[in-house]
Design a protein around this motif. Structure first.
Motif, mmCIF file in Angstrom:
data_model
loop_
_atom_site.group_PDB
_atom_site.id
_atom_site.type_symbol
_atom_site.label_atom_id
_atom_site.label_comp_id
_atom_site.label_asym_id
_atom_site.label_seq_id
_atom_site.Cartn_x
_atom_site.Cartn_y
_atom_site.Cartn_z
ATOM 1 N N UNK A 114 38.828 42.318 29.522
ATOM 2 C CA UNK A 114 40.054 42.207 30.307
ATOM 3 C C UNK A 114 40.874 41.019 29.805
ATOM 4 N N UNK A 115 42.018 41.295 29.251
ATOM 5 C CA UNK A 115 42.930 40.203 28.916
ATOM 6 C C UNK A 115 43.817 39.985 30.137
ATOM 7 N N UNK A 125 47.615 33.459 32.455
ATOM 8 C CA UNK A 125 47.652 33.296 33.910
ATOM 9 C C UNK A 125 46.255 32.888 34.368
ATOM 10 N N UNK A 126 45.887 31.656 34.030
ATOM 11 C CA UNK A 126 44.496 31.236 34.213
ATOM 12 C C UNK A 126 44.096 31.143 35.672
ATOM 13 N N UNK A 127 45.013 30.685 36.522
ATOM 14 C CA UNK A 127 44.639 30.526 37.940
ATOM 15 C C UNK A 127 44.229 31.872 38.522
ATOM 16 N N UNK A 128 45.041 32.879 38.253
ATOM 17 C CA UNK A 128 44.713 34.208 38.757
ATOM 18 C C UNK A 128 43.425 34.725 38.117
ATOM 19 N N UNK A 129 43.266 34.462 36.827
ATOM 20 C CA UNK A 129 42.073 34.957 36.124
ATOM 21 C C UNK A 129 40.792 34.410 36.768
ATOM 22 N N UNK A 165 40.460 33.133 39.854
ATOM 23 C CA UNK A 165 40.346 33.696 41.202
ATOM 24 C C UNK A 165 39.795 35.114 41.149
ATOM 25 N N UNK A 166 40.306 35.900 40.216
ATOM 26 C CA UNK A 166 39.822 37.287 40.068
ATOM 27 C C UNK A 166 38.350 37.315 39.681
ATOM 28 N N UNK A 177 36.156 35.271 40.552
ATOM 29 C CA UNK A 177 35.417 35.050 41.802
ATOM 30 C C UNK A 177 35.321 36.364 42.583
ATOM 31 N N UNK A 178 36.433 37.079 42.674
ATOM 32 C CA UNK A 178 36.440 38.354 43.398
ATOM 33 C C UNK A 178 35.507 39.359 42.748
ATOM 34 N N UNK A 219 40.639 23.625 40.699
ATOM 35 C CA UNK A 219 40.555 23.925 42.136
ATOM 36 C C UNK A 219 40.020 25.337 42.378
ATOM 37 N N UNK A 220 40.408 26.286 41.539
ATOM 38 C CA UNK A 220 39.860 27.643 41.670
ATOM 39 C C UNK A 220 38.356 27.614 41.420
ATOM 40 N N UNK A 257 36.978 28.793 44.841
ATOM 41 C CA UNK A 257 36.746 30.239 44.741
ATOM 42 C C UNK A 257 35.349 30.558 44.202
#
Lengths: 305, 273
Positions: A43-44, A48-52, A54-55, A57-58, A81-82, A86
């Motif tokens: 998955x590229x 967008x590292x913050x979202x990456x 967080x994802x 973690x999900x 922080x993530x 997270x």
């Protein structure tokens, strides 16, 4: 070492469909084989590292085993922080790979250099920190990261300095690995990652009565081995391509000041950014981490005590 | 085991929030009151928890990204029998588990949030996981309008759209306020609907306190044949349900005293009749 990294990742992904590789639009040819062999697990996430993170973690929450790849200037720095909230807060099994640690991106300047990453990660509960020195340590660290029940920050520095070991290792988490042993043990060197090879070289040629230990684990860290080494040594010298604040030197000084005080020299990056650019070797020299500078500093220290 | 079928009556939920806020002498009452109807409808009609198990592997995921509204979620979880009554009467007492912001150590809360812009991405990851696993599990991320100041939200929105996470729904609690003022004064969002639409989300704007309207919007979005993620922009009133709290941002951080507690309780009880 990068070959070993790629192969190990492909092999883990092929054996476990839950392994996913997330990259923040980095890696280039490093992931060619992964993309070819395991395209569904690649998955590229974009720049967008913050979202990456967080994802990741999900994904870990719902049963996947994410390996998140970025440059260590971004993973972990940009997303600390993530990582804390997270991932680490819930001990999620996410492997965070920070590539190019230290001065690998020597021509690009401070934005792409990372000499504070260990310090930033060390105080985060539940987060392990691995820092392999060569392909053998890397392979072990990769497998241990995969088997870990909690999150791991895997720090990858300069990868082409050559091997320090000659065969596959069975590492024990938190333990040092002997590189050079010596009975008289006047000086004990403890070092990690990219500089293990240099320290091995200078110890062999310049400090015959010394031992050298590689530290592929920054956290967790077994205190007792340091106490044992202190008992057998006159001085301890820690060398790392990281800030003198909060890295391996700090780990060791915390232990010896509490349990077994002896003289300690911490060699690392002083409290400053790179001023100039140049080759990797040039940058090491600028920061006094090339072999000649190391020898000089060590000799001065020995003479001063 | 929950012996009584929960109704998620909004007055009752508000009363629970009020009681726990008074017991704990805590803040963020306005943040909780604006999402009461949204949560009531989600829990009542949409969220699937097989065997009423908050940790069921096949559950839908509700991510409270705006962790400041967590008291509203606690109130719903109480109805489901997931929380004990003394968690409410002893809220904020030393050694108690329920915190002032969403915390994933509590079974039923998916994420630790309150630091804003995190839960959304975690929800996107959960939704991606469900898609990769080929399940039909839904993920809802409830975010505040102030929260979408955070850049990470828009990173996640790009990803959800690019990867066509059609089972991901963001619900934006547009109460028009953030901590220090109105969203217009602090950092104007202009049209939230236009923003999410331009990111590829199928978007509906509704009155976030009209339960029927909320229900219809969610049904409509899920019945869409589109592969795109969904967004509900819920126009709400911060502090909804208590006249002196409504649109009064002081209730983001004001604590109840005996007088305000009794007045607020009387208003809610009046609404119950």
């Amino acid at each position: 070492m990068r070959d070993a990294f790629s192969k190990c990742l492909v092999s883990l992904a092929k054996s476990d469909a839950k392994v996913l590789l997330l990259t923040g639009d980095h890696g280039y040819s490093l992931f060619d084989e992964f993309r070819k062999e395991c395209p569904e697990q690649y998955i590229n996430a974009g720049i967008a590292e913050q979202n990456m993170v967080g994802m990741a973690a999900g994904l870990a929450r719902v049963g996947y085993r994410p390996f998140v790849y970025g440059l260590s200037a971004f993973i972990p720095l940009r997303v600390i922080e993530q990582i804390k909230i997270d991932i680490a807060h819930d001990k999620l099994p996410v492997v965070l790979i920070g590539d190019g640690a230290g001065f690998v991106y020597s021509h690009l300047g401070a934005s792409h250099q990372a000499t504070e990453d260990i310090a930033c990660c060390r105080a985060i509960p539940n987060l392990s920190i691995f820092s392999p020195a060569d392909r053998f340590e890397l392979e072990s660290c990769m497998i241990m990261s995969y088997e870990s029940k909690g999150p791991v920050y895997l720090r990858l520095g300069k990868a082409d300095r050559g091997d320090v070991h000659s065969k596959n290792l069975e590492l024990k988490i938190g333990n040092l690995v002997p590189i050079k042993t010596n009975k008289s043990n006047d000086i004990s060197f403890i070092t990690t990652g990219s500089l293990v090879k240099s320290v091995m070289n200078i110890a062999l040629e310049n400090f015959p009565n010394s031992s050298v230990w590689s530290s592929p684990f920054i956290k967790p860290f077994e205190n007792k081995q340091i106490v044992d080494i202190c008992k057998r040594s006159q001085v301890l010298i820690v060398i790392e391509e990281h800030s003198i604040y909060g890295g391996l030197g700090s780990v060791v000084s915390e232990i010896i000041s509490e349990f077994s005080p002896i003289r300690l020299l911490r060699i690392g990056v002083q409290d400053r950014f790179s001023q100039y650019c140049g080759t990797y070797d040039y940058l090491l020299e600028e920061h006094g981490l090339d072999e000649l500078s190391l020898i000089k500093k060590i000799k001065q220290f020995i003479e001063s005590i | 085991m929950n012996l009584h079928k929960p109704t998620f009556n909004v007055n009752k939920l508000r009363k629970t929030v009020l009681e726990m806020a008074y017991a704990g002498s805590t803040v963020h009452i306005g943040c909780a009151f604006s999402i009461i109807e949204l949560l009531a409808v989600l829990y009542r009609n949409h969220l699937n928890y097989p065997n009423n198990d908050p940790e069921s592997k096949m559950r839908d995921y509700l991510v409270l990204s705006k962790g400041h509204g967590v008291m509203a979620q606690y109130a719903c979880m109480r109805e489901l029998g997931w929380l004990k009554d003394n968690s409410f009467t002893e809220y904020f007492s030393n050694g108690s588990e329920l915190k002032g912001l969403s915390d994933s150590l509590i079974s039923g809360l998916e994420v630790t949030s309150g630091t804003l812009g995190h839960g959304f991405s975690v929800g996107v990851g959960m939704s991606l996981g469900a898609k990769l696993a080929g399940t039909n599990q839904k993920t809802y991320a409830l975010v505040g309008d102030g929260e979408i100041n955070e850049g990470a939200i828009w990173e996640g929105a790009l990803f959800a759209s690019h990867h066509e996470l059609k089972n991901f729904m963001v619900i934006i609690d547009e109460n028009g306020f953030q901590a220090m003022g109105t969203t217009k004064e602090v950092l104007n969002l202009n049209s939230i609907k236009n923003k999410f639409e331009s990111f590829g989300f199928e978007t509906i704007t509704i009155d976030g306190h009209d339960e029927e309207c909320i229900d219809q919007a969610i049904n409509k979005l899920w019945s869409s044949s589109s592969n795109m993620p969904k967004a509900v922009v819920a126009k709400t009133i911060k502090g909804k349900g208590v006249s002196f709290m409504e649109n009064n941002n002081e209730w983001h951080y004001t604590r109840l005293n005996e007088h305000t507690y009794n007045s607020a309780l009387a208003e809610i009880e009046k609404g119950e009749q």
